[in-house]
Design an enzyme around this catalytic site. Structure first.
Site, PDB file in Angstrom:
ATOM      1  N   ASP A  57      38.693  62.957  37.315  1.00 28.73           N
ATOM      2  CA  ASP A  57      39.326  64.200  37.752  1.00 28.73           C
ATOM      3  C   ASP A  57      38.481  64.810  38.864  1.00 28.73           C
ATOM      4  O   ASP A  57      37.257  64.685  38.857  1.00 28.73           O
ATOM      5  CB  ASP A  57      39.421  65.193  36.585  1.00 28.73           C
ATOM      6  CG  ASP A  57      40.360  64.720  35.485  1.00 28.73           C
ATOM      7  OD1 ASP A  57      41.361  64.063  35.798  1.00 28.73           O
ATOM      8  OD2 ASP A  57      40.094  65.026  34.312  1.00 28.73           O
ATOM      9  N   ASP A 107      47.698  63.645  37.004  1.00 30.33           N
ATOM     10  CA  ASP A 107      48.006  64.801  36.173  1.00 30.33           C
ATOM     11  C   ASP A 107      49.025  65.709  36.861  1.00 30.33           C
ATOM     12  O   ASP A 107      49.922  66.254  36.211  1.00 30.33           O
ATOM     13  CB  ASP A 107      46.742  65.610  35.871  1.00 30.33           C
ATOM     14  CG  ASP A 107      45.692  64.806  35.120  1.00 30.33           C
ATOM     15  OD1 ASP A 107      46.063  63.857  34.398  1.00 30.33           O
ATOM     16  OD2 ASP A 107      44.499  65.125  35.270  1.00 30.33           O
TER      17      ASP A 107
END
Length: 169
Positions: free
Chosen positions: A128, A146
């Site tokens: 991330d 995401d």
């Protein structure tokens, strides 16, 4: 906005689905690779875009959203594969497709694949790098996969709530 709810033929649905799917996977994996390679050479492994609001970071999430099921790699891989099979199945078995649903399903599949790739080839960790803070509150870092998953959910909600209803006799 009405164009999103139009029915499209099977060939058009496949062209749109597979194009978004492939571009989505490359966008996710490409940005993860570029950002992580670049940030790894920076002293604090972060880069502020908008001070106090948005920065690029290097975070490896061992779980699902917000760290749920941390260190449950096999479980998360199995759930991802099942979800991917379901998404592919829904797409392939739908005879009359609305454009909005095709886009949502392709984003789901690309998002699942992007994070599944990380789980399989990054020791169960998902990379991330997008990091936001709002009014002093920090939101967990996330990635393009995401984002695609979130957009897919929003599109399916829109398809359910705002789709024109057939006229009954």
């Amino acid at each position: 906005m009405a164009w999103l709810f139009k029915q499209i033929n099977t060939l058009t649905a496949h062209l749109i689905y597979w194009l978004i799917f492939v571009i989505g996977i490359f966008a996710d994996l490409g940005t993860k690779s570029v950002i992580f390679n670049w940030l790894s050479s920076r002293e604090n492994q972060t880069f502020s875009i908008i001070n106090g609001f948005f920065q690029l970071v290097m975070v490896e999430n061992r779980g699902a959203a917000w760290g749920i099921a941390a260190d449950k790699k096999i479980t998360l891989v199995v759930f991802s594969i099942i979800a991917l099979i379901i998404v592919f199945g829904i797409f392939l078995c739908t005879r009359k497709s609305q454009l909005i649903v095709v886009i949502a399903l392709s984003l789901f599949a690309a998002g699942i694949c992007g994070n599944l790739y990380d789980r399989l080839f990054n020791d169960g960790r998902v990379r991330d790098f997008l990091d936001f803070s709002f009014f002093g509150r920090h939101f967990p870092a996330f990635n393009i996969a995401d984002s695609m998953l979130t957009i897919a959910v929003a599109l399916l909600i829109m398809a359910t709530v705002f789709a024109p209803r057939p006229i009954e006799d």
